[in-house]
Design an enzyme around this catalytic site. Sequence first.
Site, mmCIF file in Angstrom:
data_model
loop_
_atom_site.group_PDB
_atom_site.id
_atom_site.type_symbol
_atom_site.label_atom_id
_atom_site.label_comp_id
_atom_site.label_asym_id
_atom_site.label_seq_id
_atom_site.Cartn_x
_atom_site.Cartn_y
_atom_site.Cartn_z
ATOM 1 N N HIS A 114 -2.455 -21.872 -0.572
ATOM 2 C CA HIS A 114 -2.580 -22.456 0.713
ATOM 3 C C HIS A 114 -2.475 -23.985 0.550
ATOM 4 O O HIS A 114 -2.450 -24.919 1.632
ATOM 5 C CB HIS A 114 -3.915 -22.097 1.363
ATOM 6 C CG HIS A 114 -3.724 -22.257 3.087
ATOM 7 N ND1 HIS A 114 -3.038 -22.937 3.665
ATOM 8 C CD2 HIS A 114 -4.578 -21.601 3.804
ATOM 9 C CE1 HIS A 114 -3.177 -22.433 4.963
ATOM 10 N NE2 HIS A 114 -4.299 -21.709 5.073
ATOM 11 N N ILE A 156 2.877 4.526 1.264
ATOM 12 C CA ILE A 156 3.448 5.041 2.462
ATOM 13 C C ILE A 156 2.821 6.361 2.970
ATOM 14 O O ILE A 156 2.658 7.138 2.271
ATOM 15 C CB ILE A 156 4.953 5.032 2.059
ATOM 16 C CG1 ILE A 156 5.377 3.810 1.413
ATOM 17 C CG2 ILE A 156 5.726 5.326 3.654
ATOM 18 C CD1 ILE A 156 6.957 4.144 1.012
ATOM 19 N N GLY A 191 0.910 -1.181 0.031
ATOM 20 C CA GLY A 191 -0.046 -0.069 -0.003
ATOM 21 C C GLY A 191 0.948 1.076 -0.038
ATOM 22 O O GLY A 191 2.062 1.079 -0.078
ATOM 23 N N ASP A 242 1.652 -22.871 4.481
ATOM 24 C CA ASP A 242 0.851 -22.532 5.482
ATOM 25 C C ASP A 242 1.094 -21.266 5.979
ATOM 26 O O ASP A 242 2.099 -20.378 5.961
ATOM 27 C CB ASP A 242 0.929 -23.673 6.678
ATOM 28 C CG ASP A 242 2.471 -23.666 7.222
ATOM 29 O OD1 ASP A 242 3.110 -22.584 7.483
ATOM 30 O OD2 ASP A 242 2.954 -24.858 7.507
HETATM 31 N N1 CAO Z 1 3.860 4.804 -1.280
HETATM 32 C C1 CAO Z 1 4.262 5.948 -1.541
HETATM 33 N N2 CAO Z 1 5.049 6.323 -2.357
HETATM 34 C C2 CAO Z 1 5.629 5.327 -3.421
HETATM 35 C C3 CAO Z 1 5.183 4.189 -3.079
HETATM 36 C C4 CAO Z 1 4.493 3.699 -2.077
HETATM 37 N N3 CAO Z 1 4.095 2.565 -1.754
HETATM 38 N N4 CAO Z 1 5.778 3.413 -4.025
HETATM 39 C C5 CAO Z 1 6.488 4.392 -4.872
HETATM 40 N N5 CAO Z 1 6.547 5.646 -4.258
HETATM 41 C C6 CAO Z 1 6.858 6.887 -4.885
HETATM 42 C C7 CAO Z 1 8.246 6.533 -5.535
HETATM 43 O O1 CAO Z 1 9.274 6.503 -4.571
HETATM 44 C C8 CAO Z 1 8.341 7.730 -6.451
HETATM 45 O O2 CAO Z 1 8.608 9.106 -5.759
HETATM 46 P P1 CAO Z 1 10.052 9.913 -5.971
HETATM 47 O O3 CAO Z 1 9.933 10.628 -6.953
HETATM 48 O O4 CAO Z 1 10.038 10.702 -4.605
HETATM 49 O O5 CAO Z 1 11.331 8.734 -5.990
HETATM 50 C C9 CAO Z 1 6.964 7.985 -6.902
HETATM 51 O O6 CAO Z 1 6.106 7.088 -6.065
HETATM 52 C C10 CAO Z 1 6.958 7.158 -8.357
HETATM 53 O O7 CAO Z 1 7.665 5.801 -8.281
HETATM 54 P P2 CAO Z 1 7.479 4.877 -9.614
HETATM 55 O O8 CAO Z 1 6.177 4.357 -9.797
HETATM 56 O O9 CAO Z 1 8.150 5.743 -10.583
HETATM 57 O O10 CAO Z 1 8.488 3.648 -9.320
HETATM 58 P P3 CAO Z 1 8.322 2.419 -8.246
HETATM 59 O O11 CAO Z 1 9.838 1.767 -8.341
HETATM 60 O O12 CAO Z 1 8.189 2.820 -6.853
HETATM 61 O O13 CAO Z 1 7.339 1.409 -8.934
HETATM 62 C C11 CAO Z 1 6.041 0.365 -10.376
HETATM 63 C C12 CAO Z 1 7.231 1.029 -9.966
HETATM 64 C C13 CAO Z 1 6.281 -0.312 -11.676
HETATM 65 C C14 CAO Z 1 5.910 -0.759 -9.483
HETATM 66 C C15 CAO Z 1 4.979 1.297 -10.614
HETATM 67 O O14 CAO Z 1 5.266 2.317 -11.426
HETATM 68 C C16 CAO Z 1 3.534 0.762 -11.064
HETATM 69 O O15 CAO Z 1 3.394 0.519 -12.111
HETATM 70 N N6 CAO Z 1 2.791 0.584 -10.003
HETATM 71 C C17 CAO Z 1 1.510 0.033 -9.955
HETATM 72 C C18 CAO Z 1 1.447 -1.511 -9.975
HETATM 73 C C19 CAO Z 1 -0.083 -1.965 -10.132
HETATM 74 O O16 CAO Z 1 -0.567 -1.708 -10.878
HETATM 75 N N7 CAO Z 1 -0.536 -3.166 -9.345
HETATM 76 C C20 CAO Z 1 -1.647 -3.747 -9.376
HETATM 77 C C21 CAO Z 1 -1.440 -5.082 -9.927
HETATM 78 S S1 CAO Z 1 -2.998 -5.833 -9.740
HETATM 79 O O17 CAO Z 1 -3.810 -5.211 -10.998
#
Ligand code: CAO
Length: 303
Positions: free
Chosen positions: A273, A247, A245, A277
């Site tokens: 599962h 931060i 989730g 476990d």
């Molecule tokens: N909470 C708060 N801020 C976050 C965060 C979190 N959990 N995760 C990343 N951030 C911040 C990063 O630190 C970055 O900030 P800065 O500019 O200060 O560095 C900013 O958000 C953008 O990060 P990013 O998305 O470019 O890079 P990442 O490596 O954190 O994530 C990726 C990469 C590919 C995981 C992301 O871009 C993405 O696509 N997320 C969505 C995943 C998704 O759709 N999941 C659902 C799947 S099921 O349908």
Amino acid sequence: MENNIKLSEVVGSGKDGRILKEDILNFLEKQTGAILPPSPKAEMMPPPSPQKPKDKTIPIPVSRPPVFTGKDKTEPIKGFQKAMVKTMSAALKIPHFGYCDEVDLTELVKLREELKPVALSRGIKLSFMPFFLKAASLGLLQFPILNASVDEGCQNITYKASHNIGIAMDTQQGLIVPNVKNVQICSVFEIATELNRLQKLGTAGQLSTTDLTGGTFTLSNIGSIGGTYAKAVILPPEVAIGALGSIRALPRFNQKGEVYQAQMMNVSWSADHRIIDGATMSRFSNLWKSYLENPSFMLLDLK
Ligand code: CAO
């Protein structure tokens, strides 16, 4: 004209009986029974005041709502969406076990702030993901059953030697899950470099089959978009996945019982599962969490 409406049939509510956009939309609503969005004025939030810094927690509708056509649209499911139908239908045959916890990333947030400019000077964007991946890999070394796969009839388990950790990636084409190969032998910087490459190619729709296959464990950082909790679905033939989730700064107690501003993140693990476990998932999660809450612990175990 778009909707073949005869203006003579529309009652105008504007000055001198002029027909306004709303009149057309109301007319369409009556014709189709469709529910119209509230008027944009009511939906829009006031723009942020220039003095006040942008509050990340308040979603602001930056793009205008699309023009309402009043027509239903049917289109074929294809491309990545079609692949999602297949994998997710297979995934739901797996009995999922869910386990959630919260992680205090206060130290990691500070550490990343220190390391971000260093990585940037080498041309690499350092997000939190490389740390999450490295901590997961260190955990997988101790709990190899989470980095495994089972065969069709669930008769055999294969413990994978490599930690090819997939990252759920949101792209223009839809959800894709490229993986960082051999995280167990990569430094945090090397993982960041690989992640930068995958993100760049993912955005351009140019990821290779090698990048998109062979994953052994997955992390889904939905928190980079928003949300506190998510329930991830296992990506077969893998057996575990974690959803992260956002931060958030929240009050927590330190060991002296004093309140401090902590950087908290929720994690939700889903595991198969049939072979994993709850206790195993919990022990892995505790270890992953301890590396992230005390990033210096990671140094001890880095190769
Ligand atoms: N909470 C708060 N801020 C976050 C965060 C979190 N959990 N995760 C990343 N951030 C911040 C990063 O630190 C970055 O900030 P800065 O500019 O200060 O560095 C900013 O958000 C953008 O990060 P990013 O998305 O470019 O890079 P990442 O490596 O954190 O994530 C990726 C990469 C590919 C995981 C992301 O871009 C993405 O696509 N997320 C969505 C995943 C998704 O759709 N999941 C659902 C799947 S099921 O349908």
